[in-house]
Write a protein that holds these residues in place. Sequence first.
Motif, short mmCIF file in Angstrom:
data_model
loop_
_atom_site.label_atom_id
_atom_site.label_comp_id
_atom_site.label_asym_id
_atom_site.label_seq_id
_atom_site.Cartn_x
_atom_site.Cartn_y
_atom_site.Cartn_z
N UNK B 71 -12.62 -35.14 -39.82
CA UNK B 71 -13.83 -34.44 -39.38
C UNK B 71 -14.40 -35.10 -38.13
N UNK B 72 -14.40 -36.43 -38.12
CA UNK B 72 -14.95 -37.16 -36.97
C UNK B 72 -14.15 -36.85 -35.71
N UNK B 73 -12.82 -36.81 -35.87
CA UNK B 73 -11.96 -36.52 -34.72
C UNK B 73 -12.24 -35.10 -34.21
N UNK B 74 -12.31 -34.15 -35.15
CA UNK B 74 -12.58 -32.77 -34.75
C UNK B 74 -13.94 -32.68 -34.05
N UNK B 75 -14.94 -33.34 -34.65
CA UNK B 75 -16.30 -33.28 -34.09
C UNK B 75 -16.31 -33.84 -32.67
N UNK B 76 -15.63 -34.97 -32.48
CA UNK B 76 -15.61 -35.58 -31.16
C UNK B 76 -14.93 -34.65 -30.16
N UNK B 77 -13.77 -34.12 -30.57
CA UNK B 77 -13.04 -33.24 -29.67
C UNK B 77 -13.87 -32.01 -29.32
N UNK B 78 -14.49 -31.45 -30.33
CA UNK B 78 -15.30 -30.25 -30.13
C UNK B 78 -16.41 -30.52 -29.10
N UNK B 79 -17.02 -31.72 -29.22
CA UNK B 79 -18.11 -32.02 -28.31
C UNK B 79 -17.64 -32.43 -26.92
N UNK B 80 -16.40 -32.87 -26.82
CA UNK B 80 -15.87 -33.18 -25.50
C UNK B 80 -15.53 -31.90 -24.75
N UNK B 81 -14.98 -30.93 -25.48
CA UNK B 81 -14.49 -29.72 -24.81
C UNK B 81 -15.35 -28.50 -25.13
N UNK B 82 -16.64 -28.76 -25.41
CA UNK B 82 -17.46 -27.64 -25.87
C UNK B 82 -17.62 -26.57 -24.81
N UNK B 83 -17.43 -26.94 -23.55
CA UNK B 83 -17.54 -25.93 -22.50
C UNK B 83 -16.43 -24.89 -22.61
N UNK B 84 -15.27 -25.33 -23.07
CA UNK B 84 -14.13 -24.42 -23.15
C UNK B 84 -14.08 -23.68 -24.48
N UNK B 85 -14.38 -24.40 -25.59
CA UNK B 85 -14.17 -23.76 -26.89
C UNK B 85 -15.47 -23.29 -27.54
N UNK B 86 -16.58 -23.56 -26.90
CA UNK B 86 -17.85 -23.10 -27.48
C UNK B 86 -18.65 -24.25 -28.04
N UNK B 87 -19.97 -24.04 -28.08
CA UNK B 87 -20.89 -25.10 -28.49
C UNK B 87 -20.79 -25.34 -29.99
N UNK B 88 -20.82 -26.61 -30.39
CA UNK B 88 -20.73 -26.93 -31.82
C UNK B 88 -22.10 -26.82 -32.48
N UNK B 89 -22.14 -26.68 -33.82
CA UNK B 89 -23.44 -26.56 -34.51
C UNK B 89 -24.32 -27.77 -34.26
N UNK B 90 -23.74 -28.97 -34.32
CA UNK B 90 -24.53 -30.18 -34.11
C UNK B 90 -25.15 -30.20 -32.73
N UNK B 91 -24.36 -29.81 -31.73
CA UNK B 91 -24.85 -29.81 -30.37
C UNK B 91 -25.99 -28.80 -30.21
N UNK B 92 -25.77 -27.62 -30.82
CA UNK B 92 -26.81 -26.59 -30.72
C UNK B 92 -28.10 -27.07 -31.37
N UNK B 93 -27.95 -27.83 -32.45
CA UNK B 93 -29.12 -28.34 -33.18
C UNK B 93 -29.86 -29.39 -32.37
N UNK B 94 -29.09 -30.34 -31.83
CA UNK B 94 -29.72 -31.48 -31.14
C UNK B 94 -30.17 -31.10 -29.73
N UNK B 95 -29.32 -30.40 -28.97
CA UNK B 95 -29.61 -30.16 -27.56
C UNK B 95 -30.14 -28.78 -27.29
N UNK B 96 -30.08 -27.89 -28.28
CA UNK B 96 -30.39 -26.49 -28.00
C UNK B 96 -29.12 -25.80 -27.55
N UNK B 97 -29.09 -24.48 -27.69
CA UNK B 97 -27.88 -23.77 -27.33
C UNK B 97 -27.70 -23.76 -25.82
#
Lengths: 270, 361
Positions: B71-97
């Motif tokens: 999960x940690x690996x997926x979360x990190x990857x998701x947040x590194x490439x969120x511009x390409x694959x879409x914003x993650x729930x955690x990011x949307x929660x902390x930073x706003x969409x």
Amino acid sequence: MSATAPLPAPQEAVRIEHLGKTFPSGVRALDDVSITVREGEFLVVLGLSGSGKSTLLRCINRLIDPSDGRVFIFGTEITALTGSALRAMRRRIGMIFQQFNLVKRHSVLDNVLSGALGRGHMVRSLFLSFTPDEVAFARSCLQRVGLLDRASERADRLSGGQQQRVAISRALMQRPEIILADEPVASLDPALRHSVMRHIEALNREEGMTVICSLHDIDLVRRYASRIVALKAGRLVWEGQPEHLDASTFREIYGEDAEPASNSSVEEEP
Amino acid sequence: MSTPAADVNPVHKAVLRLQTVLLDTILIASLLLMGELQWVAFSGRRGSTGLLMPAEEILKILDYGVLTLVAFVIATAWNLFYRDIGCSPGRAWVRGEPPWERDLPWQHTLRGWFLALFVEFSFFTGWIITEVNLATFLTKFGKAWDIIRGLLHPSGAVLDQGLILLVQTVFLAFMATAFAIPIAFFVSFLAARNLTRQSLTFRLTYTVVRTIMNFVRAVEPLVWALIFISWVGIGPFAGVLALWIASIASLAKLYSESIESIDTGPMDAIAATGASYLQVLRYGVVPQIIPPFLSFTIYRWDINVRMSTIIGFVGGGGIGYILKPRVDLGEWGEVGTLVLLIAITVWLMDLISAKIRERIV
Ligand SMILES: Nc1ncnc2c1ncn2[C@@H]1O[C@H](COP(=O)(O)OP(=O)(O)OP(=O)(O)O)[C@@H](O)[C@H]1O
Ligand SMILES: [Mg+2]
């Protein structure tokens, strides 16, 4: 002391030197603003919404701490004061707000009395208790704005114009030498604006108080200002007498028609 | 009052980033674990007996470590490439969409599908873990009928004792609320964000006070009652203390939230007259918060009356104290009397508090 010495020029009341303010959000609300206001002047601050007028006025009595630059009040640097010295200086500066900022649930008289808080007895004041002298003076302040008969009513029962007059007498209660007024009539009915502005003018003319007032309405500016400064995106862009404020200068300050393209960069608010 | 700009502070940035990844890790890990739980339960693997296997047995054989790491690996990857694959729930929660996803319907974002899947999985997981059993629910009603019949035929035997303890119950709630008010009032100023910005000391106090309050609220009054019983002994005083501490935490939270929503204009105006900070609080804050404070206090008293009827179950005094043994012995007629007394009291308190609050607001 020779007889040939020129009459002393009016003493300076407020000197603002290279004032700048950057908010934690990164917004640069004021940038290198320098203004000197002499005693007895009625200085009007002009500018678009978001140009930094409120920030400027609030830096003068330190409701906002400027990020750089200095402000002097009658020669004393208020930006260097803290604690009781700052509070003592604030007592000499009355402030009037666009939203009146009365304590709504208190009576009109109690609101006026709160202008004496800086001077009165600390512990007594926490129980809303004031001396008979203070009460008498508060009533005379209310009398001046023509609201003595409403003294015991709750403040929020009054109309907007009346509330602003109560706010003026709260400032009067401080026996201030300087009045800061941040768009004092912007949330009032146009028909009521003069009734409030005239009271501020009276303080300036009759009591010799120095007034620094931000305004929007060009007619009011011409009618009441003795001098004008204009802000644009936090910078001082114009300074002069009301009779020199013509249509083209006005457009330069407000920008809309003259430079439609740069308009969005002027107003950075979301 | 000059604080460093939030957006350019590298420490702040790192904290935000950590928060984002942590939140995503927690979400993804729980999703993976729910998935494994169901996979094990339905497939009968690893010695599982399928749906017949008790949930706690399944919970023991899940691969917590591995899945959290994944999960940690997926979360990190998701947040590194969120511009390409879409914003993650955690990011949307902390930073706003992010702006480019803000107006999309949920079906069009990865985050939306992810959260929908999470809700669905939660439902099935809950079904297994809470041992939902519709068959017994629909067929075994007979036994409960005895109790209901008892409740409908209250016996007069405990009426006197019940009434006396009812008075104790109401006063127990009253004392707990009354003792809590001054402390909660004081604490709420330290727990209001808008009053604690000036200095580091204030911000630190805010954090400490908030943390303690959150902890106190996380512990149920019944648990507090057990703690105080071992402290001051069985009886109503332990109940008062338990409800007192619970009331402080809950009132302080409600009070401080109403402080946070005040109009700051009057505070500015009072400060501008040269008033001291205490005077600013007295004139600029207190008049604005009196109505919500009164309303919350009455609301809390109402809750305390309810709570005090059952605090006796564990020995905290009040009417619950004689209710518990009768439930254990199955004397349903007497239980019926006591339950009726409680119901009438709670209903009356509800009515009174609603009336008073109506008057104030
Ligand atoms: N507390 C604050 N935190 C962050 N930014 C602020 C704050 N107060 C003002 N600003 C920003 O500073 C700039 C100047 O604001 P200011 O209120 O001084 O303008 P103004 O000229 O008084 O406008 P208005 O006519 O709308 O009252 C704006 O961009 C505003 O968004
Ligand atoms: Mg403004």
